[in-house]
Enzyme design. Sequence first.
Site: not given
Ligand code: ACO
Length: 321
Positions: A112, A248, A278
């Site tokens: 990214c 980004h 993304n």
């Molecule tokens: N729909 C519904 N529920 C979901 C989904 C979904 N699509 N995905 C996960 N959940 C659930 C999980 O199972 C979890 O349930 P639990 O509490 O029962 O275990 C709950 O939601 C919370 O999950 P988290 O992973 O803690 O959710 P979070 O608030 O962290 O959001 C996300 C997830 C959106 C992926 C976030 O962590 C994020 O944006 N991370 C950074 C991504 C990023 O910047 N990446 C870098 C660039 S990408 C690259 O380089 C290719």
Amino acid sequence: MFSKIIGTGGYLPEKVLSNHDLEKMVDTSHQWIVERTGIHQRHITEGQTTSELAEKAARQALEMANKTPDDIDLIIFATTTPDLVFPSSACLLQRRLGIKNGGAAFDIQAVCTGFVYALATADKFIRSGSSKCALVVGAETLSNIVDWSDRSTCILFGDGAGVVVLEATDEPGILSTHIHADGSYEDLLKVNAGISQDYQRLKEGEAFIQMKGNEVFKVAVNTLGRIVDETLAANNMQRDDIDWLVPHQANIRIINATAKKLKLPTENVVVTVDQHGNTSGASIPLALDTAVRDGRIKKGETLLLEGFGGGFTWGSALIRF
Ligand code: ACO
């Protein structure tokens, strides 16, 4: 000698995949996706290759810059999803554009942060006098490496391409660039197969993005905060010297945290994550092109571009547009 952006271009594949479409594919909801990421929809290719998307964006950028393909003596192409192992996507784009002047063309892989890495590299080529006019590309077809049955990742990513034309000038355009990496975070964000590792999985079509999203989120917010400080200090600037943040587009919550650090009002932050998802290396040049074409970003304004991605890699560019 300086380098300056004189044209931008962007392209998104026609097919739109909405959150409601995803509700039919995995156990998720529009509301969850919007609350946690800010994403409403993303564009997905239907067989178009990465260099094909890039060609469309490049032609737009060349037109804005009032340049022909033969004016280009350097192509740096940031992608994680190249058409082929080789030739590089940069060489494929050079052929698509019909460039026959023998200028250098190569790919950069920094996920990214790829576009910021590519811009930093092209700027150094131009400042050193090695190149006069460069195409800097960020283009991806991430949909090919998304596991469409994994709700924790498939909601995040989209396809697209963004390109800038960078030209040698006497007046400052790119003010500074800052690129970094820390290779110790492989397990938090990776594709689980490649050519010399787990090739069988790749051949079976099981090579997918895997991410510990929550942990990536925390490192991203902290790291992007630090790079804002580094960039301002290197230029002896204050937060209110920045007119636009062009980040980004991974997650609206990460973008808002960086904007808060800069004390920038949301109207000075370019957000496309809601419409594009993304798009990894393509997201920053796509966001830049969007705000240039709709007239928000104007000549002479100061832009902070910043990115964070797999590797981990991270970086920024301060630009007088
Ligand atoms: N729909 C519904 N529920 C979901 C989904 C979904 N699509 N995905 C996960 N959940 C659930 C999980 O199972 C979890 O349930 P639990 O509490 O029962 O275990 C709950 O939601 C919370 O999950 P988290 O992973 O803690 O959710 P979070 O608030 O962290 O959001 C996300 C997830 C959106 C992926 C976030 O962590 C994020 O944006 N991370 C950074 C991504 C990023 O910047 N990446 C870098 C660039 S990408 C690259 O380089 C290719």
